[in-house]
Design an enzyme around this catalytic site. Sequence first.
Site, PDB file in Angstrom:
ATOM      1  N   PRO A   2       5.824  -1.792  -5.951  1.00 19.91           N
ATOM      2  CA  PRO A   2       6.805  -0.797  -6.370  1.00 19.91           C
ATOM      3  C   PRO A   2       6.276   0.627  -6.241  1.00 19.91           C
ATOM      4  CG  PRO A   2       6.005  -2.085  -8.237  1.00 19.91           C
ATOM      5  CD  PRO A   2       5.400  -2.668  -7.028  1.00 19.91           C
ATOM      6  N   GLU A   3       7.038   1.448  -5.540  1.00 19.66           N
ATOM      7  CA  GLU A   3       6.765   2.882  -5.475  1.00 19.66           C
ATOM      8  C   GLU A   3       7.922   3.588  -6.173  1.00 19.66           C
ATOM      9  OE1 GLU A   3       5.699   4.008  -1.413  1.00 19.66           O
ATOM     10  OE2 GLU A   3       5.008   1.984  -1.013  1.00 19.66           O
ATOM     11  N   ARG A 179      -8.041  21.066   3.198  1.00 16.77           N
ATOM     12  CA  ARG A 179      -8.409  19.655   3.143  1.00 16.77           C
ATOM     13  C   ARG A 179      -8.782  19.079   4.490  1.00 16.77           C
ATOM     14  NH1 ARG A 179      -7.523  17.264  -2.175  1.00 16.77           N
ATOM     15  NH2 ARG A 179      -6.642  18.997  -3.323  1.00 16.77           N
TER      16      ARG A 179
END
Length: 298
Positions: A2-3, A179
Site C-alpha cells: 500500500p502506498e 543531491r
Amino acid sequence: MPELPEVETIRQDLETDLVNRKILAVNLYNHKTAKNDAAFFVSDLENRKILSINRRGKLLMLRVSKRQGESENKYLLIHLKMTGQLILQVNANNIVGGHSLSSGDFHQAVGGELPNKYTRCSFKLSNKATLYFNDLRKFGYLKIVEESELKKLLENNYGPEPGSKDLNVKYLSNVLKNRQASIKSVLLNQKLIAGLGNIYVDEALFFSGIRPDRIAKKISKEEVAKLIKEINKVIAQSIKNRGTTFSNYVDSSGRSGNFSQKLKVYGRAGETCYGCGVKIVKIKTAQRGTHYCPNCQK
DNA sequence: AAGATTGTTGCTTA
DNA sequence: TTAAGCAACAATCT
C-alpha cells in the site's frame, strides 16, 4: 504494497464505517505489532470512541475520545508497511456501511476466514462490527500516541503531500539541487515527499519522461515542473480507481483496487511500451526493482 | 535452494 | 551536520 492511494482508499472507507463507533475490546494476537506495552495497548483503547480518521503519507491516524482528566488528544496510528490489511467485518454478511460488496472482483483477506494465522490484532466495535489488522510479514505496526508526540513525528518524518501546494517547483528544485543520488531514491524518501512508493515513483517518472537512475541535481527546472504535475496526476487517478492491487493489497471490505490495469511500466518488464512499442526494461535503482521505457524516458 | 520481493529504520561511512 | 548506501526486519514465492 500500500502506498498513498491505497491507504487513502482505506481511510475513506473506514471514515464512513468507523467514525463514532466505540472500541469494546482489543485482541492483540502478536505483541510486537503494537509499539506500546501490550497490556497498556489493550486496556488503553478499550471503551474509547473513534472520532476521526486522517492520513499523512502512508500513515493512518485514528483520533480517539479522551478519558476523564486527560488533557491531550490521543491517536491510534496504523502503518500497513508492505503486507498489512485492515478488514472490517460486520455480522456474518458482507454489507458494510450501506454499500454492498458483491460487485467487482472480490479478494479475501490473505489467510482466509477471520481471524486467521495472519491476524495480528482485532478490535471489537459497537454495532456488531470487528476490525481486523492482518499482516503476513509483521512489518506493519499499531501505536497509541498523544497529540504532541504525533506532531513531532509528522514534522520530523513527513515531507509535503502530493497534490498539496507545498509540493511546488521551488520546493522540489531546492531539494534536488545538491543531491548526487538518483531521482528515484529522492522520490522514495518520505521525508522529502510523503506517500510515494515503488509503484508510483516508476509510474510518475514514466509520465515525466525521466529515467529513474538520473542524478537528481541534473534534472532541469522544466522537468521538475512536469514531474510534480505527473506525480499529482497519477496519485489522483489511482485514488479515483481505488488504488493498485499488486500481490495482496485489498481495501477494508476485501476488494482489490482497479488501478493495476492502468499501470504503464510497473510490473511490465519485457512487455512493450504503450507509447512507442519498445520493450520495458527492469533495472535495480535505489535497491529497488525499477521499470522504465528506454525510448520514452531520457 | 538462493534470490527477489518492498517500507522504513538505523547503522556506517564519507 | 548531512547525505548516500546498505543491512535488517519477516515471510513467501519462484
